[in-house]
Design a protein around this motif. Structure first.
Motif, PDB file in Angstrom:
ATOM      1  N   LYS A  64       0.835  -1.208   0.000  1.00 47.48           N
ATOM      2  CA  LYS A  64       0.000   0.000   0.000  1.00 47.48           C
ATOM      3  C   LYS A  64       0.868   1.256   0.000  1.00 47.48           C
ATOM      4  N   GLN A  65       1.939   1.261   0.811  1.00 51.76           N
ATOM      5  CA  GLN A  65       2.832   2.415   0.858  1.00 51.76           C
ATOM      6  C   GLN A  65       3.574   2.597  -0.463  1.00 51.76           C
ATOM      7  N   SER A  72       1.148   4.041  -2.996  1.00 50.23           N
ATOM      8  CA  SER A  72       0.853   5.461  -2.755  1.00 50.23           C
ATOM      9  C   SER A  72       2.050   6.331  -3.141  1.00 50.23           C
ATOM     10  N   GLN A  73       3.270   5.832  -2.914  1.00 49.35           N
ATOM     11  CA  GLN A  73       4.458   6.581  -3.336  1.00 49.35           C
ATOM     12  C   GLN A  73       4.508   6.681  -4.861  1.00 49.35           C
ATOM     13  N   GLY A  84       1.940   6.510  -6.880  1.00 49.30           N
ATOM     14  CA  GLY A  84       0.862   7.414  -7.276  1.00 49.30           C
ATOM     15  C   GLY A  84       1.226   8.868  -7.058  1.00 49.30           C
ATOM     16  N   ALA A  85       1.946   9.157  -5.974  1.00 47.97           N
ATOM     17  CA  ALA A  85       2.366  10.532  -5.701  1.00 47.97           C
ATOM     18  C   ALA A  85       3.357  11.016  -6.761  1.00 47.97           C
TER      19      ALA A  85
END
Length: 191
Positions: free
Chosen positions: A42-43, A46-47, A49-50
């Protein structure tokens, strides 16, 4: 029964979670491990995606993104192209590889460093082994040329022809159709 119960209670503890705690010393809790793995995934997502959250507005950003995606497919397709060219036209390929064998060793080192830096975790030794393999292949070029010439001599062009040398009359006579005695006997037997 009470004695066995006391022994197990002494070894594993008296509560129901004591056995689980004892086993987790030797083996990871699969459920907790899956939870940690999901959190890491998940992390990471999200990284990622950022990183792409900012829209690429300019033509330069789009150009650089496209340029960054080219080397790996170009190298892969180029290598496949080398294999195809080696099979389709081996002499042409051998000539090109002879030129590659003449590239000085420091240039191979430089190429190895650049490729290593781009793809990561590559070692200089691989580039030097590649150069040694090319040199070893080039040693076999004369044998390959002899093999290709031998194959060319075996090529079937106009059917089996007698070796007549420079005698035109003998060549014409060898190509003239002749009667087949076995065929004539077979046809006579069928009538």
């Amino acid at each position: 029964m009470g004695m066995i119960e006391r022994i197990f209670g002494f070894v594993f503890g008296s509560s129901s979670s004591a056995l689980r705690d004892t086993v987790e010393v030797f083996r990871e809790n699969a459920e907790a491990g899956a939870g940690r793995s999901a959190e890491i995934q998940k992390q990471a997502m999200s990284q990622l995606g950022a990183e792409f959250a900012m829209p690429r507005l300019g033509w330069f950003d789009r150009f650089m993104d496209g340029l960054n995606r080219l080397p790996r497919p170009a190298l892969a397709l180029g290598t496949l192209g080398l294999f195809v060219s080696a099979m389709v036209h081996p002499l042409w390929f051998a000539e090109r590889m002879q030129g590659i064998a003449l590239v000085p060793e420091p240039l191979w080192w430089l190429l190895g460093v650049i490729v290593s830096f781009y793809f990561g975790a590559r070692h200089q030794v691989k580039a030097q082994d590649f150069q040694r393999d090319i040199a070893a292949s080039m040693i076999r070029v004369p044998q390959m040329i002899e093999n290709v010439q031998a194959l060319e001599k075996m090529r079937f062009v106009n059917g089996p022809v007698a070796q007549t040398g420079h005698d035109a009359a003998l060549e014409t006579a060898s190509l003239a159709p002749q009667e087949n005695p076995a065929l004539i006997a077979w046809q006579a037997a069928r009538r």
